[in-house]
Design an enzyme around this catalytic site. Structure first.
Site, PDB file in Angstrom:
ATOM      1  N   SER A 135       0.741  -0.899  -0.341  1.00 51.04           N
ATOM      2  CA  SER A 135       0.321   0.276   0.179  1.00 51.04           C
ATOM      3  C   SER A 135       0.344   0.934   0.012  1.00 51.04           C
ATOM      4  O   SER A 135       1.599   1.592  -0.961  1.00 51.04           O
ATOM      5  CB  SER A 135      -1.244   0.000   1.483  1.00 51.04           C
ATOM      6  OG  SER A 135      -1.484   0.849   1.226  1.00 51.04           O
ATOM      7  N   HIS A 171      -5.024  -1.309  -4.406  1.00 52.65           N
ATOM      8  CA  HIS A 171      -6.177  -1.916  -3.784  1.00 52.65           C
ATOM      9  C   HIS A 171      -6.774  -1.385  -4.953  1.00 52.65           C
ATOM     10  O   HIS A 171      -7.921  -1.312  -4.906  1.00 52.65           O
ATOM     11  CB  HIS A 171      -6.097  -1.314  -2.262  1.00 52.65           C
ATOM     12  CG  HIS A 171      -6.137  -1.538  -1.054  1.00 52.65           C
ATOM     13  ND1 HIS A 171      -5.104  -2.443  -0.143  1.00 52.65           N
ATOM     14  CD2 HIS A 171      -5.199  -0.488  -0.362  1.00 52.65           C
ATOM     15  CE1 HIS A 171      -4.243  -2.259   0.493  1.00 52.65           C
ATOM     16  NE2 HIS A 171      -4.469  -1.193   0.008  1.00 52.65           N
TER      17      HIS A 171
END
Length: 246
Positions: A135, A171
């Protein structure tokens, strides 16, 4: 000097819920980063960097437990309230892998730059330390990407480290706002060609070239989003499935 080609594994994964005695385990993507480092005949040296979550002590403890189960020697790098190593550069360069935790990529970049860690990590990358993360720990290596660092509404970030000359979308399947925002930012030129990962997927770069997509989760994909006039075009990359970690 490690004598390896500069390598980055940028991911939307790497952790899973622990079984039995630990709350978190390292999944196949972290193990793949270690494998690419070429550490053999000894315990791999992995640095955990939790700047993006404010060096939260409880998660550092979970990462230490995950490393113990995996058979890695884990060295946390903490910058709050001060660096926890006298020789930060020497400690970083002594690692096989640097694994950067997710959280606020905007805060991560600001703190790294105050302490000169951005330059240290560039030297580590060039020396052959495998740079990796999830991330925020993925976006940081690129030109920029989409982030919730500034609030619940996703916004562009364009001042990341730029080791890789692309944008990064993380994501891509589980946060419904990420895909349309990436398309918009590529179409209007805010982001360059952007490489995106669904959860459980990682992208392997040798130097600045994307050489492979890998996954720890069946059925997931990676994507390259390019500009075509005033629009964005998305191409799926089918990842190679990594061996399951028990």
């Amino acid at each position: 000097m490690h004598g390896r080609e500069p390598t980055i594994l940028a991911t939307s994964g790497g952790h899973r819920a622990g079984g039995g005695r630990t709350m978190v385990m390292f999944d196949a993507l972290v193990h793949h980063a270690v494998e690419m480092s070429g550490a053999h005949g000894r315990r791999p040296r992995v640095m955990y960097v939790g700047t993006a979550i404010g060096d939260a002590e409880h998660f550092t403890a979970r990462m230490s437990e995950a490393a113990r189960v995996a058979g890695f020697d884990l060295t946390p790098l903490q910058l709050f309230p001060m660096p926890n190593h006298e020789d930060v550069e020497g400690t970083v360069l002594d690692q096989d892998v640097v694994w950067v935790m997710g959280g606020s990529v905007a805060n991560l970049l600001a703190v790294w730059r105050v302490h000169g860690l951005d330059d240290i990590l560039r030297r580590a990358w060039r020396s052959g330390v495998v740079l990796s993360g999830v991330s925020a720990g993925s976006i940081c290596w690129f030109q920029g990407g989409t982030t919730d660092s500034f609030g619940p509404e996703l916004r562009p970030l364009t001042n990341a480290l730029g080791f890789l000359p692309y944008g990064n979308g993380v994501h891509y399947d589980t946060d419904p706002g990420r895909r349309p925002l990436v398309h918009s930012l590529v179409a209007n030129g805010t982001l360059p060609v952007t490489h995106c990962t669904e959860d459980g997927v990682g992208l392997v770069y040798r130097g600045t070239e994307l050489v492979e997509a890998v996954t720890e989760s069946r059925g997931k994909g990676a994507y390259v989003v390019t500009r075509d006039g005033d629009s964005a075009v998305e191409e799926r990359i089918e990842p190679r499935r990594l061996p399951t970690v028990n």
